[in-house]
Write a protein that holds these residues in place. Structure first.
Motif, PDB file in Angstrom:
ATOM      1  N   LYS A 230      25.695  49.583  46.316  1.00 17.93           N
ATOM      2  CA  LYS A 230      25.573  50.217  47.741  1.00 17.93           C
ATOM      3  C   LYS A 230      27.309  51.443  47.929  1.00 17.93           C
ATOM      4  O   LYS A 230      27.510  51.605  47.274  1.00 17.93           O
ATOM      5  CB  LYS A 230      25.006  49.681  48.901  1.00 17.93           C
ATOM      6  CG  LYS A 230      24.073  49.005  48.497  1.00 17.93           C
ATOM      7  CD  LYS A 230      23.165  48.039  49.753  1.00 17.93           C
ATOM      8  CE  LYS A 230      22.400  47.361  49.981  1.00 17.93           C
ATOM      9  NZ  LYS A 230      21.459  47.126  50.997  1.00 17.93           N
TER      10      LYS A 230
ATOM     11  N   GLU B  24      11.597  44.850  45.437  1.00 15.48           N
ATOM     12  CA  GLU B  24      11.786  44.506  46.780  1.00 15.48           C
ATOM     13  C   GLU B  24      11.704  44.728  47.966  1.00 15.48           C
ATOM     14  O   GLU B  24      11.605  45.884  48.318  1.00 15.48           O
ATOM     15  CB  GLU B  24      12.903  45.528  47.322  1.00 15.48           C
ATOM     16  CG  GLU B  24      14.527  45.497  45.460  1.00 15.48           C
ATOM     17  CD  GLU B  24      15.517  45.934  46.120  1.00 15.48           C
ATOM     18  OE1 GLU B  24      16.675  45.320  45.712  1.00 15.48           O
ATOM     19  OE2 GLU B  24      16.077  47.137  45.676  1.00 15.48           O
TER      20      GLU B  24
ATOM     21  N   GLY C 257      19.124  43.343  53.212  1.00 16.04           N
ATOM     22  CA  GLY C 257      20.173  42.897  53.758  1.00 16.04           C
ATOM     23  C   GLY C 257      19.695  42.384  55.541  1.00 16.04           C
ATOM     24  O   GLY C 257      20.762  42.782  56.299  1.00 16.04           O
TER      25      GLY C 257
ATOM     26  N   SER D 230      18.044  40.054  49.880  1.00 17.23           N
ATOM     27  CA  SER D 230      18.588  38.372  50.304  1.00 17.23           C
ATOM     28  C   SER D 230      19.259  37.144  48.964  1.00 17.23           C
ATOM     29  O   SER D 230      19.190  35.920  49.520  1.00 17.23           O
ATOM     30  CB  SER D 230      18.342  37.962  51.666  1.00 17.23           C
ATOM     31  OG  SER D 230      18.555  39.541  53.052  1.00 17.23           O
TER      32      SER D 230
HETATM   33  C1  PEP Z   1      19.234  45.941  47.741  1.00 21.71           C
HETATM   34  O1  PEP Z   1      19.947  46.230  48.368  1.00 21.71           O
HETATM   35  O2  PEP Z   1      18.912  46.283  47.076  1.00 21.71           O
HETATM   36  C2  PEP Z   1      19.119  43.923  48.040  1.00 21.71           C
HETATM   37  C3  PEP Z   1      18.561  44.300  47.815  1.00 21.71           C
HETATM   38  O3  PEP Z   1      20.220  44.045  48.840  1.00 21.71           O
HETATM   39  P1  PEP Z   1      20.831  42.720  49.889  1.00 21.71           P
HETATM   40  O4  PEP Z   1      21.183  41.565  48.877  1.00 21.71           O
HETATM   41  O5  PEP Z   1      22.006  42.490  50.195  1.00 21.71           O
HETATM   42  O6  PEP Z   1      20.051  42.095  50.552  1.00 21.71           O
END
Ligand code: PEP
Length: 250
Positions: free
Chosen positions: A11, A167, A173, A212
């Motif tokens: 990110k 996702e 997050g 996460s």
């Molecule tokens: C992402 O940004 O694609 C993601 C999965 O973030 P996180 O692992 O922090 O939840």
């Protein structure tokens, strides 16, 4: 047999100094991991640094976004060929933050997917539902619409040169991970849906789970039959944690 794949999404994090430490540690650790593919998707300004540090590494690198256009008067945009100039192998398209914060709809995401493939980049197409959509019972409809936009523009065979990342938006997050069973259900749905059009493409497609993921839960997730690895946000900024996640995919 699909080879496992773990990709980090940094990110908007990092600095030249921090990245040097992180990439050096990943470079050292990755050499011992064996038969899996790993990559980091870094912010644009650090692609040159990633290329310099990783050029002889088995760790690949990529970007987090690209323009749907090849070139021209598009101030502030970055094209697929520019990403190739910096040795990118992968590019994320349709991350939920791009969809929700920058208004990218599935048609635009499909155009970006197409632009990536036209320059021999592997798009990592992110799909997933919000919490409200899950509670309304429309997860499959939402994911279908996101997948179908690519089929419509590029044809189903385009998935043979791509990766899909499921996702769930409510898990990104937030510290809330989908249970391995919840994730497997959607991964199986994605594979079966594409298999109805092209069985071999679907069988070979790598479908990553993201949301996460950490070393403490990656093993359970990655042993599910249709989960072929992970897209890792926060935990990819910590070399030890990311390497543990990669090794649990092995
Ligand atoms: C992402 O940004 O694609 C993601 C999965 O973030 P996180 O692992 O922090 O939840």
């Amino acid at each position: 047999m699909r080879r496992k794949f773990v990709a980090g999404n940094w990110k908007m994090h990092g600095s030249l100094a921090e990245n040097q430490v992180l990439l050096d540690a990943l470079n050292r650790g990755i050499a011992n991991l064996g038969q899996i593919d790993c990559a980091v998707c870094v912010p644009y300004p650090y692609l040159f640094q990633a290329q310099n540090i990783l050029h002889d590494s088995s760790l690949s690198w990529g970007a987090q976004n690209l323009s749907q256009h090849a070139k021209g008067a598009f101030t502030g945009e970055i094209s697929a060929t520019m990403l190739k100039d910096f040795g990118c192998h992968y590019v994320l398209v349709g991350h939920s933050e791009r969809r929700s914060l920058y208004g990218e709809d599935s048609v635009l995401v499909a155009q970006k997917f197409k632009a990536a493939q036209a320059s021999n980049l592997i798009p990592i197409l992110c799909v997933g539902e919000t919490l409200a959509q899950r509670e309304q019972g429309v997860t499959e409809a939402v994911v279908s619409e996101q997948l179908d936009a690519v089929v419509l523009l590029c044809g189903v065979e385009a998935y043979s040169r791509a990766v899909v990342a499921y996702e769930p938006v409510w898990a990104i997050g937030t510290g809330k991970t989908a249970s391995p069973q919840q994730a497997q259900e959607v991964h199986q749905f994605i594979r079966r849906k594409l298999a109805a059009r092209a069985a071999t493409v679907a069988e070979q497609l790598r479908i990553l789970y993201g949301g996460s993921v950490k070393a403490a839960n990656s093993n359970e997730l990655f042993t599910m039959p249709d989960i072929d690895g992970g897209l890792i946000g926060g935990a990819s900024l910590d070399a030890e944690e990311f390497l543990k996640i990669c090794s649990s995919a092995h």
